[in-house]
Design an enzyme around this catalytic site. Sequence first.
Site, PDB file in Angstrom:
ATOM      1  N   LYS A 112      17.302 -22.451  18.670  1.00 44.99           N
ATOM      2  CA  LYS A 112      16.413 -23.266  19.324  1.00 44.99           C
ATOM      3  C   LYS A 112      15.036 -22.346  19.432  1.00 44.99           C
ATOM      4  O   LYS A 112      14.014 -22.897  19.442  1.00 44.99           O
ATOM      5  CB  LYS A 112      16.704 -23.909  20.704  1.00 44.99           C
ATOM      6  CG  LYS A 112      18.013 -24.895  20.692  1.00 44.99           C
ATOM      7  CD  LYS A 112      17.555 -26.180  20.179  1.00 44.99           C
ATOM      8  CE  LYS A 112      18.887 -27.272  20.572  1.00 44.99           C
ATOM      9  NZ  LYS A 112      19.992 -26.856  19.790  1.00 44.99           N
TER      10      LYS A 112
HETATM   11  C1  LIG Z   1      20.976 -27.505  18.944  1.00 43.72           C
HETATM   12  C2  LIG Z   1      22.101 -26.844  18.360  1.00 43.72           C
HETATM   13  C3  LIG Z   1      22.700 -27.235  17.304  1.00 43.72           C
HETATM   14  C4  LIG Z   1      22.584 -28.386  16.774  1.00 43.72           C
HETATM   15  O1  LIG Z   1      21.138 -28.394  16.046  1.00 43.72           O
HETATM   16  P1  LIG Z   1      20.428 -29.927  15.610  1.00 43.72           P
HETATM   17  O2  LIG Z   1      19.165 -29.477  15.008  1.00 43.72           O
HETATM   18  O3  LIG Z   1      20.372 -30.563  16.626  1.00 43.72           O
HETATM   19  O4  LIG Z   1      21.267 -30.616  14.586  1.00 43.72           O
HETATM   20  C5  LIG Z   1      23.645 -26.263  16.928  1.00 43.72           C
HETATM   21  N1  LIG Z   1      24.183 -25.267  17.303  1.00 43.72           N
HETATM   22  C6  LIG Z   1      23.499 -24.776  18.488  1.00 43.72           C
HETATM   23  C7  LIG Z   1      23.903 -23.387  19.075  1.00 43.72           C
HETATM   24  C8  LIG Z   1      22.526 -25.386  19.098  1.00 43.72           C
HETATM   25  O5  LIG Z   1      21.754 -24.943  20.241  1.00 43.72           O
END
Ligand SMILES: *Cc1c(COP(=O)(O)O)cnc(C)c1O
Length: 496
Positions: A112
């Site tokens: 993120k």
């Molecule tokens: C948010 C997240 C995901 C999923 O990503 P999306 O864009 O919501 O599909 C996968 N792995 C981690 C560690 C995340 O924080």
Amino acid sequence: MELFYSSTRGSSETVTASQAILQGLAADGGLYMPTEIPTLNLDISKLSKMSYQETAYEVMKLFLTDFTEEELKDCIAHAYDSKFDTPEIAPLVDADGAFYLELFHGSTIAFKDMALSILPYLMTTAAKKNHVKNEIVILTATSGDTGKAALAGFADVPGTKIIVFYPKNGVSPIQEKQMVTQKGKNTFVVGIHGNFDQAQTGVKKMFADPELNAALNEAGYQFSSANSINIGRLVPQIVYYVYAYAKLYENGVIEKDEKINVTVPTGNFGNILAAYLAKNMGLPIDKLICASNENKVLYDFFTTGVYDKNRKFILTSSPSMDILISSNLERLIYRIGGNDAEKNAAFMQALNGEGRYEITAGMREQLTDFYGNYADEQETAAAIRTLYDKTGYVIDTHTAVASSVYSKYREATGDQKKTVIASTASPFKFPRSVMNAIDEKYNSLNDFDLVDELSSLANVPVPQAVEELRSAEIVHRTECEIEEMPEVVRRFLGNA
Ligand SMILES: *Cc1c(COP(=O)(O)O)cnc(C)c1O
């Protein structure tokens, strides 16, 4: 050429990129999509010589056309700096026949950060551009990861404040500590007496509360959202797929124009949608492999054409993928439905009402780029253990879901194309699940001892983000009931 954005749910009205970033969600409840997808007209030999920041500029300028070169470069320089613990920003690791694209070198050691490091700068630039005089107040409800990444991104960014609500008894000890120790005069963190859904509903109510919004406006504030449906989060995620492709070329792994596959551990469908957009810009990607955990609503969708959220919500060892409504899938539905907002709105209405919808045969035909599968808890743990035993490389639980699904894909199809696996979190973020997968003997250790064991076993230093937590001072102690959320917000904003 100027690019505009329109809502996936209607109204022919278009907005500029900066307006879409400021608004987050369209007024009709839809998501913003560019009215066409720009083409990446760049020579691979040039691209392969570029830094992450230079690549980011080349990709993002095609989408954010109302930002000047200086503005965009300035946002990029502020975002992808020494907050990242490697100048490569997103390094590729070759392990057991796949290329792990490590997206966890930012300040909260999860992917993120890739978008939330730049969103605050895009948003404040967008505010200036649109003559917004108010200070921007970001409201976020979090089940753990997003809250910390948003706090870290917005901390001390002039012209912004950020307020994060988390379920007091619903996040992991490390996640809570990460949030309540967040520095920055403009950051506020509140533990609510309720669950994540209640926090989320509380935040949505505040966004829609005319009285509260008017009072805020009077006091010189306005709400905005750092949610993953904001195009200011989506566009920065396209960059690292282009970058990864260019690095594979530079390292002699692939020839010019050679197609690769991409595997993404998926929850809200944001990360894999970015890969889909990269492909549609002309990046030579063949299959988009969508990996789910036991909440396999997307696997079922890709295999049957039916999206059905009516099922039990399962808590897994990959919590950031424990999602039954993948918000960003709406953008794909809109596109494969021929950019037909009315048709898309009908699907979303059905999802809202009956909790399910079924796409048409014509739409399904356009999903051949995708392969969906899932990994259960045993398979996820086995993927961590097997990769470690074979190579010494340690991956986190989310990445392990992708790794397991990629193995299934290769077995089922025999496809030998070079494959990039999005590695979305550092194993140090989930030390208990990771170490237990390797050997159950670690189960008796506390979280910080596990971190030390992991460090010596993986031969990787403990990331700064985790190291700091050992001694970090708790600075946020506010707790509240659900009904008190608006009051708490007003208090934080000087009794607005
Ligand atoms: C948010 C997240 C995901 C999923 O990503 P999306 O864009 O919501 O599909 C996968 N792995 C981690 C560690 C995340 O924080």
